[in-house]
Design a protein around this motif. Structure first.
Motif, short mmCIF file in Angstrom:
data_model
loop_
_atom_site.label_atom_id
_atom_site.label_comp_id
_atom_site.label_asym_id
_atom_site.label_seq_id
_atom_site.Cartn_x
_atom_site.Cartn_y
_atom_site.Cartn_z
N GLY A 1 28.56 32.56 31.39
CA GLY A 1 29.52 33.67 31.08
C GLY A 1 28.58 34.57 30.56
O GLY A 1 28.66 35.95 30.84
N GLU A 2 27.13 34.00 31.21
CA GLU A 2 25.74 35.66 31.17
C GLU A 2 26.42 36.56 32.00
O GLU A 2 26.42 38.03 31.64
N GLU B 1 30.37 44.61 28.80
CA GLU B 1 30.49 45.59 28.53
C GLU B 1 29.39 47.18 29.34
O GLU B 1 29.25 47.75 28.01
N ARG C 1 30.13 32.24 23.40
CA ARG C 1 29.37 33.66 23.43
C ARG C 1 30.00 34.82 23.80
O ARG C 1 30.20 35.49 22.86
N ARG C 2 31.24 34.83 23.66
CA ARG C 2 32.42 35.80 23.60
C ARG C 2 32.64 36.10 22.16
O ARG C 2 32.79 37.21 22.32
N LEU D 1 29.94 38.70 31.45
CA LEU D 1 29.54 39.89 29.41
C LEU D 1 28.87 40.63 30.37
O LEU D 1 28.95 41.99 29.06
N ARG D 2 27.86 40.97 30.76
CA ARG D 2 26.73 41.93 31.28
C ARG D 2 27.58 42.92 31.69
O ARG D 2 28.01 44.19 31.79
N LEU E 1 30.29 37.82 20.19
CA LEU E 1 29.64 38.79 20.06
C LEU E 1 31.17 40.09 20.39
O LEU E 1 31.12 41.21 20.38
N ARG F 1 33.17 31.11 26.30
CA ARG F 1 34.09 31.88 25.84
C ARG F 1 33.62 32.36 24.08
O ARG F 1 33.72 32.42 23.42
N ALA G 1 33.67 40.04 21.25
CA ALA G 1 35.17 40.37 22.48
C ALA G 1 36.57 39.80 22.00
O ALA G 1 35.93 38.96 21.24
#
Length: 268
Positions: free
Chosen positions: A57-58, A65, A86-87, A61-62, A90, A84, A92
């Motif tokens: 998801g790198e 954002e 990672r999201r 996610l960018r 953050l 998920r 989100a």
């Protein structure tokens, strides 16, 4: 079914260490920076984006954002689970959306998109891209850009590196157009179509607008331990890539090609 997808199973075994091994590596960051610079220039802002082979998801996610609404897909259940997490870390909730869907199963998804993105060779695991192109044409708005980063058939770095290390089989493994890679002991067929083959696969629904090399001077990820000791050399390579990666011959000889397609008005 997804559970039987060979690339999905293989990348399940790599998901927990993928960010450490590639995303956060010097090579990974240098190559991704070049891709994303073009992505932010090419994609229209604050619209709906479909990402294929999203990994952890790198990139999704960018994009999120920076205002895009993103649906990000991957065949690997474990990659999607990592994305998920990672999201959530953050803060989100619903953007990006992450779903376990293989590229070959795009008809499972609903909605219309204003752009399509795929980074770092996920599409090289698909034998025939013509059906994928037709499905993408059904799910994109007129004029939508596609930005696809795919492994090349001939990588100068790879050929030279493995010849210097007396490994000719690895030096020329891409040249036949197909190679069975072993990922954590699991076999995965990887395909290396030529630029002309890719142009044909996406006709008549998409026209090619531009091509550049990703990793022409910047080396492949398996050279990380060598280049990590030479940060100045890496910075020089990054600058050389920026200068020469769009030249007609050299653009096909990097570790990857970044292809910019645009949807035509042809009926699906």
């Amino acid at each position: 079914m997804i559970a039987e997808h060979p690339a999905g199973r293989a990348f399940d075994t790599m998901a927990d260490t993928y960010d450490d091994d590639f995303t956060q590596s010097d090579v990974g960051q240098a190559q991704r920076s070049a891709v994303m610079k073009d992505a932010f220039r090419i994609f229209p802002g604050r619209r709906r984006l479909l990402e294929l082979n999203c990994g952890t998801g790198e990139d999704a996610l960018r994009f999120a954002e920076n205002g895009w609404r993103v649906l990000a897909l991957d065949a690997s259940e474990r990659m999607i689970a990592c994305a998920r997490v990672r999201r959530e870390n953050l803060g989100a909730r619903d953007n990006p959306q992450f779903r376990q869907v293989a590229t070959e199963d795009l008809r499972e998804i609903a909605g219309e998109f204003d752009g399509v993105f795929s980074n770092f060779s996920g599409l090289n695991c698909v034998r025939d891209l013509a059906p994928v192109a037709r499905m993408l044409a059904e799910k994109t708005t007129p004029g939508s850009p596609l930005l696809l980063c795919m492994s090349t058939r001939v990588c100068l770095w790879e050929t030279a590196w493995y010849l210097l290390h007396a490994k000719p089989a690895k030096a020329f493994r891409r040249w036949t157009g197909r190679h069975q890679a072993m990922l954590q002991g699991m076999p995965v067929d990887v395909y290396y179509p030529t630029l002309n083959t890719l142009k044909q696969a996406f006709r008549p629904h998409f026209r090619l607008r531009g091509v550049r090399a990703i990793g022409l001077f910047v080396p492949p990820s398996y050279v990380e331990s060598w280049i990590q000791k030479r940060p100045l050399l890496l910075r020089i390579f990054v600058r050389l890539d920026a200068m020469f990666s769009r030249l007609p011959l050299l653009r096909k000889l990097g570790d990857h090609m970044l292809l910019h397609f645009e949807k035509t008005g042809e009926a699906v």
